[in-house]
Motif scaffolding. Structure first.
Motif, PDB file in Angstrom:
ATOM      1  N   ILE A  66      -1.878   5.762  -9.631  1.00  0.00           N
ATOM      2  CA  ILE A  66      -3.195   5.139  -9.718  1.00  0.00           C
ATOM      3  C   ILE A  66      -3.594   4.942 -11.177  1.00  0.00           C
ATOM      4  CG2 ILE A  66      -5.653   5.446  -9.241  1.00  0.00           C
ATOM      5  CD1 ILE A  66      -3.937   4.708  -6.796  1.00  0.00           C
ATOM      6  N   ALA A  67      -3.384   5.969 -11.996  1.00  0.00           N
ATOM      7  CA  ALA A  67      -3.725   5.872 -13.415  1.00  0.00           C
ATOM      8  C   ALA A  67      -2.967   4.737 -14.076  1.00  0.00           C
ATOM      9  CB  ALA A  67      -3.419   7.197 -14.116  1.00  0.00           C
ATOM     10  N   TRP A  68      -1.688   4.636 -13.750  1.00  0.00           N
ATOM     11  CA  TRP A  68      -0.863   3.580 -14.338  1.00  0.00           C
ATOM     12  C   TRP A  68      -1.319   2.201 -13.864  1.00  0.00           C
ATOM     13  CZ3 TRP A  68       2.357  -0.187 -12.444  1.00  0.00           C
ATOM     14  CH2 TRP A  68       3.168  -0.819 -13.392  1.00  0.00           C
ATOM     15  N   LEU A  69      -1.597   2.051 -12.579  1.00  0.00           N
ATOM     16  CA  LEU A  69      -2.066   0.768 -12.061  1.00  0.00           C
ATOM     17  C   LEU A  69      -3.396   0.379 -12.697  1.00  0.00           C
ATOM     18  CD1 LEU A  69      -1.264   1.175  -8.245  1.00  0.00           C
ATOM     19  CD2 LEU A  69      -0.079  -0.313  -9.875  1.00  0.00           C
ATOM     20  N   ALA A  70      -4.285   1.353 -12.877  1.00  0.00           N
ATOM     21  CA  ALA A  70      -5.612   1.068 -13.415  1.00  0.00           C
ATOM     22  C   ALA A  70      -5.552   0.505 -14.828  1.00  0.00           C
ATOM     23  CB  ALA A  70      -6.473   2.333 -13.391  1.00  0.00           C
ATOM     24  N   GLY A 130      -9.822   8.889  -5.125  1.00  0.00           N
ATOM     25  CA  GLY A 130     -10.409   8.055  -6.178  1.00  0.00           C
ATOM     26  C   GLY A 130     -10.562   8.749  -7.512  1.00  0.00           C
ATOM     27  N   LEU A 131      -9.929   9.911  -7.698  1.00  0.00           N
ATOM     28  CA  LEU A 131     -10.109  10.683  -8.930  1.00  0.00           C
ATOM     29  C   LEU A 131      -9.901   9.839 -10.180  1.00  0.00           C
ATOM     30  CD1 LEU A 131     -10.523  13.519 -10.253  1.00  0.00           C
ATOM     31  CD2 LEU A 131      -8.024  13.752 -10.197  1.00  0.00           C
ATOM     32  N   LEU A 132      -8.807   9.083 -10.234  1.00  0.00           N
ATOM     33  CA  LEU A 132      -8.481   8.299 -11.429  1.00  0.00           C
ATOM     34  C   LEU A 132      -8.735   6.807 -11.244  1.00  0.00           C
ATOM     35  CD1 LEU A 132      -5.354  10.317 -12.512  1.00  0.00           C
ATOM     36  CD2 LEU A 132      -7.414   9.990 -13.864  1.00  0.00           C
ATOM     37  N   VAL A 133      -9.373   6.436 -10.157  1.00  0.00           N
ATOM     38  CA  VAL A 133      -9.817   5.047  -9.999  1.00  0.00           C
ATOM     39  C   VAL A 133     -11.071   4.855 -10.849  1.00  0.00           C
ATOM     40  CG1 VAL A 133     -10.708   3.330  -8.378  1.00  0.00           C
ATOM     41  CG2 VAL A 133      -8.872   4.878  -7.671  1.00  0.00           C
ATOM     42  N   PRO A 134     -11.101   3.835 -11.709  1.00  0.00           N
ATOM     43  CA  PRO A 134     -12.300   3.622 -12.546  1.00  0.00           C
ATOM     44  C   PRO A 134     -13.567   3.459 -11.710  1.00  0.00           C
ATOM     45  CG  PRO A 134     -10.467   2.278 -13.326  1.00  0.00           C
ATOM     46  CD  PRO A 134     -10.032   2.876 -12.018  1.00  0.00           C
ATOM     47  N   ARG A 135     -14.700   3.850 -12.290  1.00  0.00           N
ATOM     48  CA  ARG A 135     -15.967   3.781 -11.572  1.00  0.00           C
ATOM     49  C   ARG A 135     -16.307   2.366 -11.135  1.00  0.00           C
ATOM     50  NH1 ARG A 135     -18.995   8.310 -11.479  1.00  0.00           N
ATOM     51  NH2 ARG A 135     -18.383  10.040 -12.832  1.00  0.00           N
ATOM     52  N   GLU A 136     -15.932   1.382 -11.961  1.00  0.00           N
ATOM     53  CA  GLU A 136     -16.272   0.009 -11.591  1.00  0.00           C
ATOM     54  C   GLU A 136     -15.532  -0.464 -10.348  1.00  0.00           C
ATOM     55  OE1 GLU A 136     -13.369  -0.450 -15.184  1.00  0.00           O
ATOM     56  OE2 GLU A 136     -14.926   0.953 -14.495  1.00  0.00           O
ATOM     57  N   HIS A 137     -14.508   0.292  -9.944  1.00  0.00           N
ATOM     58  CA  HIS A 137     -13.781  -0.040  -8.728  1.00  0.00           C
ATOM     59  C   HIS A 137     -14.069   0.957  -7.607  1.00  0.00           C
ATOM     60  CE1 HIS A 137     -11.879  -3.108 -11.018  1.00  0.00           C
ATOM     61  NE2 HIS A 137     -11.125  -2.289 -11.717  1.00  0.00           N
ATOM     62  N   ASN A 183     -10.957  10.874 -16.693  1.00  0.00           N
ATOM     63  CA  ASN A 183      -9.969  10.558 -17.724  1.00  0.00           C
ATOM     64  C   ASN A 183      -8.809  11.546 -17.633  1.00  0.00           C
ATOM     65  OD1 ASN A 183     -10.813  12.944 -19.042  1.00  0.00           O
ATOM     66  ND2 ASN A 183     -12.202  11.836 -20.409  1.00  0.00           N
ATOM     67  N   ALA A 184      -7.838  11.394 -18.529  1.00  0.00           N
ATOM     68  CA  ALA A 184      -6.640  12.231 -18.461  1.00  0.00           C
ATOM     69  C   ALA A 184      -6.960  13.705 -18.670  1.00  0.00           C
ATOM     70  CB  ALA A 184      -5.612  11.755 -19.489  1.00  0.00           C
ATOM     71  N   THR A 185      -7.873  14.004 -19.608  1.00  0.00           N
ATOM     72  CA  THR A 185      -8.216  15.397 -19.875  1.00  0.00           C
ATOM     73  C   THR A 185      -8.876  16.032 -18.660  1.00  0.00           C
ATOM     74  OG1 THR A 185      -8.560  14.819 -22.202  1.00  0.00           O
ATOM     75  CG2 THR A 185      -9.430  16.933 -21.465  1.00  0.00           C
ATOM     76  N   GLN A 186      -9.824  15.327 -18.067  1.00  0.00           N
ATOM     77  CA  GLN A 186     -10.472  15.843 -16.867  1.00  0.00           C
ATOM     78  C   GLN A 186      -9.473  16.013 -15.720  1.00  0.00           C
ATOM     79  OE1 GLN A 186     -13.306  12.638 -16.689  1.00  0.00           O
ATOM     80  NE2 GLN A 186     -14.999  13.943 -17.373  1.00  0.00           N
ATOM     81  N   ALA A 187      -8.556  15.068 -15.607  1.00  0.00           N
ATOM     82  CA  ALA A 187      -7.570  15.135 -14.525  1.00  0.00           C
ATOM     83  C   ALA A 187      -6.653  16.342 -14.673  1.00  0.00           C
ATOM     84  CB  ALA A 187      -6.756  13.851 -14.473  1.00  0.00           C
ATOM     85  N   LEU A 234      -7.381  -1.320  -6.222  1.00  0.00           N
ATOM     86  CA  LEU A 234      -8.038  -0.039  -6.473  1.00  0.00           C
ATOM     87  C   LEU A 234      -9.309   0.121  -5.651  1.00  0.00           C
ATOM     88  CD1 LEU A 234      -7.493   0.404 -10.307  1.00  0.00           C
ATOM     89  CD2 LEU A 234      -6.117   1.254  -8.410  1.00  0.00           C
ATOM     90  N   GLU A 235     -10.031  -0.967  -5.431  1.00  0.00           N
ATOM     91  CA  GLU A 235     -11.239  -0.870  -4.611  1.00  0.00           C
ATOM     92  C   GLU A 235     -10.893  -0.512  -3.168  1.00  0.00           C
ATOM     93  OE1 GLU A 235     -13.347  -4.525  -5.231  1.00  0.00           O
ATOM     94  OE2 GLU A 235     -13.766  -4.027  -7.338  1.00  0.00           O
TER      95      GLU A 235
END
Length: 369
Positions: free
Chosen positions: A90-94, A48-55, A61-65, A106-107
């Protein structure tokens, strides 16, 4: 601040305890075929690293990743490289899917901690990222796929196989590029061992065979016909920054080992550290542009430039690190050097990236085949 301190702190913030878990294991165990490192990463919440929190994800974000991927690569090249194939998709789908599609996909990934394997054509002398060599035909508004994907990472622990294809004649969206999502437990999806090299063996880079696999309409995500369009460019930008950070991490781990070798010291490898830091800071700067919303052709071009510069920095820094280690070099060190140089095998390397850049700088469009 010590070398890799910032990146490992970020990993500790997002996946508490996982860096310590990796550091306690022998490198050979982390890189061996059959290692549990990929499963451990997913179990720690890494899927779930790049899955948004709401999901339900970690919402990095990209920098953190990029920081996380470098930190992971410094501990285990296999886990960083293997999971990159999950993260960029995942980032692209999000950021691409419509909300009604994005939320359930994503959920489910975040909740079940599923890893998504990505089916392109990297590592082959023919074909390309948009031509994975899979036969696709229309069937009841969905498609049926047949063929062999080799190599493919995360083969044994994936939960979903994603595949980028051009939709066939007879399909309502014939001619468009699309992402197909196939559950890994599909009865007509078969896994086979392929990878013979010790380097990156734990990334589960093996072979998938598909025989009459039906993909229903709801599992087909169209992205348009233009492989140089914004959707395709965004996908490739995410890939370039994450894969480059992962391999820079692998090289950084080796240089760190050289700095800690008997009689060496950090000053002995300062040139190598500087090369890697320079290449990484360029990638991190591009990640900051991505976080600011840049998804255009110029960002993709800069991603390939960062990638080519990183390949050179990796080649020179790992060679120097092995010279510094000398008689103290271990099989783990040689394996790390070989793994780090495998960046050249992925899309965007010199074989396809340089001609695409030349065309772009001559006024054309930037298209990776």
């Amino acid at each position: 601040m010590t070398f890799l301190h910032r990146e490992r702190e970020q990993l500790a913030r997002l996946l508490p305890g996982f860096d310590e878990q990796l550091s306690r294991q022998e490198p050979a165990n982390l890189e061996a075929r059959g290692s549990s490192v990929i499963r451990d990463f997913a179990a720690a919440g890494g899927a779930g690293l790049l899955v948004p929190r709401e999901h339900g994800g970690l919402g990095a974000n990209a920098t953190q990743a990029t920081e996380v991927m470098r930190a992971l690569g410094s501990r285990s090249a296999s886990v960083a490289v293997g999971t990159t194939m999950h993260h960029y998709k995942i980032a692209w789908l999000a950021e691409t899917l419509q909300p009604e599609l994005r939320a359930p996909i994503l959920e489910r990934i975040a909740r079940q901690r599923l890893l998504v394997a990505s089916c392109g054509a990297e590592g082959q002398q023919t074909g390309g990222v948009f031509n994975p060599g899979i036969e696709v035909r229309e069937h009841h508004s969905g498609v049926v796929v047949n063929g062999v994907k080799r190599p493919c990472s995360l083969v044994w622990d994936m939960g979903i196989l994603s595949m980028l294809v051009r939709l066939p004649d007879g399909h309502p969206m014939s001619g468009e590029m699309a992402i197909l999502l196939i559950d890994a437990d599909h009865p007509h999806l078969h896994r086979h061992e392929l990878w013979l090299n010790d380097a990156l063996a734990a990334s589960q880079t093996d072979e998938i065979r598909l025989k009459n696999v039906y993909v229903p309409p709801e599992a087909i995500i169209p992205i348009g016909a233009d492989t140089a369009g914004k959707g395709a460019s965004a996908n490739l930008i995410w890939f370039e920054i994450l894969i480059t950070a992962a391999y820079l991490g692998a090289a950084s781990g080796l240089v760190e080992a050289a700095a800690n070798a008997p009689g060496a010291g950090i000053e002995t490898v300062l040139d190598s550290i500087a090369m890697l830091e320079g290449a990484y800071l360029a990638v991190r700067g591009l990640a900051q542009r991505v976080d600011a919303g840049d998804r255009g052709q110029s960002a993709l071009a800069d991603g390939i430039i960062c990638r080519v510069a990183a390949q050179r920095a990796i080649r020179e820094s790992t060679s120097h690190a092995l010279r510094v280690l000398g008689i103290h070099a271990t099989p783990d060190n040689f394996r790390a050097a070989a793994a780090a140089r495998a960046l050249a095998f992925h899309p965007g390397g010199t074989r396809d990236g340089i001609p695409a850049l030349l065309n772009y700088y001559n006024g054309g469009r930037l298209v990776l085949s």
